[in-house]
Design an enzyme around this catalytic site. Sequence first.
Site, PDB file in Angstrom:
ATOM      1  N   ARG A  52      24.813  34.885  46.489  1.00  0.00           N
ATOM      2  CA  ARG A  52      25.352  33.895  47.121  1.00  0.00           C
ATOM      3  C   ARG A  52      25.723  34.340  48.530  1.00  0.00           C
ATOM      4  O   ARG A  52      25.505  35.616  49.017  1.00  0.00           O
ATOM      5  CB  ARG A  52      26.712  33.101  46.759  1.00  0.00           C
ATOM      6  CG  ARG A  52      27.436  33.984  45.893  1.00  0.00           C
ATOM      7  CD  ARG A  52      28.231  34.932  46.339  1.00  0.00           C
ATOM      8  NE  ARG A  52      28.876  34.510  47.626  1.00  0.00           N
ATOM      9  CZ  ARG A  52      29.233  35.304  48.567  1.00  0.00           C
ATOM     10  NH1 ARG A  52      28.817  36.659  48.637  1.00  0.00           N
ATOM     11  NH2 ARG A  52      30.053  34.870  49.480  1.00  0.00           N
ATOM     12  N   GLN A 198      35.959  34.158  46.069  1.00  0.00           N
ATOM     13  CA  GLN A 198      35.078  35.195  46.638  1.00  0.00           C
ATOM     14  C   GLN A 198      35.791  36.295  47.387  1.00  0.00           C
ATOM     15  O   GLN A 198      35.182  37.448  47.570  1.00  0.00           O
ATOM     16  CB  GLN A 198      33.824  34.656  47.453  1.00  0.00           C
ATOM     17  CG  GLN A 198      32.973  33.611  46.680  1.00  0.00           C
ATOM     18  CD  GLN A 198      33.264  32.040  46.709  1.00  0.00           C
ATOM     19  OE1 GLN A 198      34.286  32.003  46.709  1.00  0.00           O
ATOM     20  NE2 GLN A 198      32.275  31.356  46.868  1.00  0.00           N
ATOM     21  N   ASP A 239      27.880  29.568  57.415  1.00  0.00           N
ATOM     22  CA  ASP A 239      27.036  28.855  56.389  1.00  0.00           C
ATOM     23  C   ASP A 239      25.953  28.240  57.560  1.00  0.00           C
ATOM     24  O   ASP A 239      24.746  27.943  57.016  1.00  0.00           O
ATOM     25  CB  ASP A 239      27.268  28.105  55.278  1.00  0.00           C
ATOM     26  CG  ASP A 239      27.744  29.226  54.287  1.00  0.00           C
ATOM     27  OD1 ASP A 239      29.266  29.195  54.439  1.00  0.00           O
ATOM     28  OD2 ASP A 239      27.377  29.742  53.433  1.00  0.00           O
TER      29      ASP A 239
HETATM   30  O1  MRU Z   1      29.494  29.469  48.360  1.00  0.00           O
HETATM   31  P1  MRU Z   1      29.244  31.008  48.895  1.00  0.00           P
HETATM   32  O2  MRU Z   1      29.674  32.072  48.221  1.00  0.00           O
HETATM   33  O3  MRU Z   1      27.629  31.122  48.922  1.00  0.00           O
HETATM   34  O4  MRU Z   1      29.684  30.789  50.575  1.00  0.00           O
HETATM   35  C1  MRU Z   1      29.653  31.998  51.338  1.00  0.00           C
HETATM   36  C2  MRU Z   1      30.314  31.696  52.561  1.00  0.00           C
HETATM   37  O5  MRU Z   1      31.033  30.682  52.751  1.00  0.00           O
HETATM   38  C3  MRU Z   1      30.261  32.937  53.502  1.00  0.00           C
HETATM   39  O6  MRU Z   1      31.475  32.943  54.461  1.00  0.00           O
HETATM   40  C4  MRU Z   1      29.052  32.434  54.414  1.00  0.00           C
HETATM   41  O7  MRU Z   1      27.781  32.383  53.907  1.00  0.00           O
HETATM   42  C5  MRU Z   1      28.854  33.521  55.523  1.00  0.00           C
HETATM   43  S1  MRU Z   1      28.165  34.982  54.767  1.00  0.00           S
HETATM   44  C6  MRU Z   1      27.587  35.984  55.574  1.00  0.00           C
END
Ligand code: MRU
Length: 363
Positions: A52, A198, A239
Site C-alpha cells: 500500500r 498505518q 495519494d
Molecule cells: O491506504 P494506504 O495505506 O495505501 O494510504 C497511504 C497514504 O495515504 C499515504 O499517506 C500516501 O500514499 C502517501 S505515501 C508516500
Amino acid sequence: MPAPEKLCSLRWSAQYDALEVIDQTLLPHSLCWLQLKSLESYCHAIRAMQVRGAPLIGITAAFGLAQALRQDPSMANLEHAGAALLATRPTAVNLRWALDKVTSAVSALEPGLRGEAALAKAQQLRDEDIAACASIGEHGLQLLSGLRRDGPLNIMTHCNAGWLATIEWGTALAPVYKAHAAGVPVHVWVSETRPRNQGMNLTAWELQRAGVPCTVVTDNSCGQLLRRSVVDCVIVGSDRTAANGDVCNKIGTYLKALAARANGVPFYAALPESTIDWHCASGDDIPIEERDEVEVLAVTGMDASGETRQVMLAGAGTRAHNPAFDVTPATLVTGLITEHGCFEPSPAGLADLKAQMSSSRPM
Ligand code: MRU
C-alpha cells in the site's frame, strides 16, 4: 545493538521469477516476504493492502503488468491485465500513471519483445522512484533547516509515507531521514491513523528501526498538540494531488491541516510528480475509496500468545462508514515538496512545477 539491516519494500527476484514484497498487513509484529507471480496475486496484494502507499502501489502494478506480459504478450492480455490492476484501488493516481508508462513502452513492440521490455520499464520506474524520494528528502531537509530551533525539531506526520509506502526513503519521511542522517535532532509525532493504524503499525516501526525518536499519539490528540506549540511542522504524503494544488491523502489529513492553520504551524505535502493528476482540476474530482466497515468496527492485533486475532469493538448491528482518504484544500497547504523543489499549491505553482519537470527531462 547493531543497526538493523537496511530494507526496501520490494525486490525483483530473477531466481524465482517473482516480485518479492513485504506483507505490510503483518507489521509490526512479523516481517514476512511474499512472492508475487500471477496477475491474481498482484491484484490481491494491492487490494488487501499487503502492499500500500501510492508510489508502491504504482510500482507493484508495473511489475504485475510486466509479469502478465511475460506469460502472454498479446494486446488482449495487455488490456486485460492493465484493467484488472487498475481496478484494485481507486484513489492513488500512481497506479494509473505506472500502468500507462508500461503500456506506452511496450504496445508498439512485437509481441515477443513486450515481456522483457515491460520488466525493464518496471525496474526503471522503481529506480526513478528511489531517486525522486531521495530528492524530496533533500528539498525537505532545506525547509526543515530553516525551521531549526534549539531543541529537536518536532515533526507531525499521518499515515505511513515512509519507505514502506515507496521503495526507499519515502515521501513525507524522506526529509526526516535526511535530517537524522545529517545530525539534525528530530522527533516525530506519529498519528496512529485509524482505522488501519498505518501510523502506529508502519511509521513507528520504520522510525524505530532507523533510530529516529518518535511518539505515537491518537488521531484525536493531534489538534491539542498543534495548539500547545510542540509541533514545528506537519509533513504528510499524498495519494493524488489535483492541478490546483488540492491534496488527497489518508483520511484525517484534512483535520490536521485545519488545526495546523489555526495554530500557525506550517503544513507540507511531500509527493513525487507521479502523484499529480493533471487531469483533475480540483480535489472534488478525485474518487475517494470506500472500504469495508469491519475496519472501523473491529481491530486486528497480536494477542499475548503471539497469535494474530481480530477483535470486535462495536456492538452487534452497529454500522460504520469508512472513507479511506480526504481532500485538503490547497489553501491550507503551505507547500508541495517534490523531487523538483518546493512549490506553491496553486495553479501558478503547479504550472511552475510542470515547467521545471520539462526542463529537467533528458533531451
Ligand atoms: O491506504 P494506504 O495505506 O495505501 O494510504 C497511504 C497514504 O495515504 C499515504 O499517506 C500516501 O500514499 C502517501 S505515501 C508516500
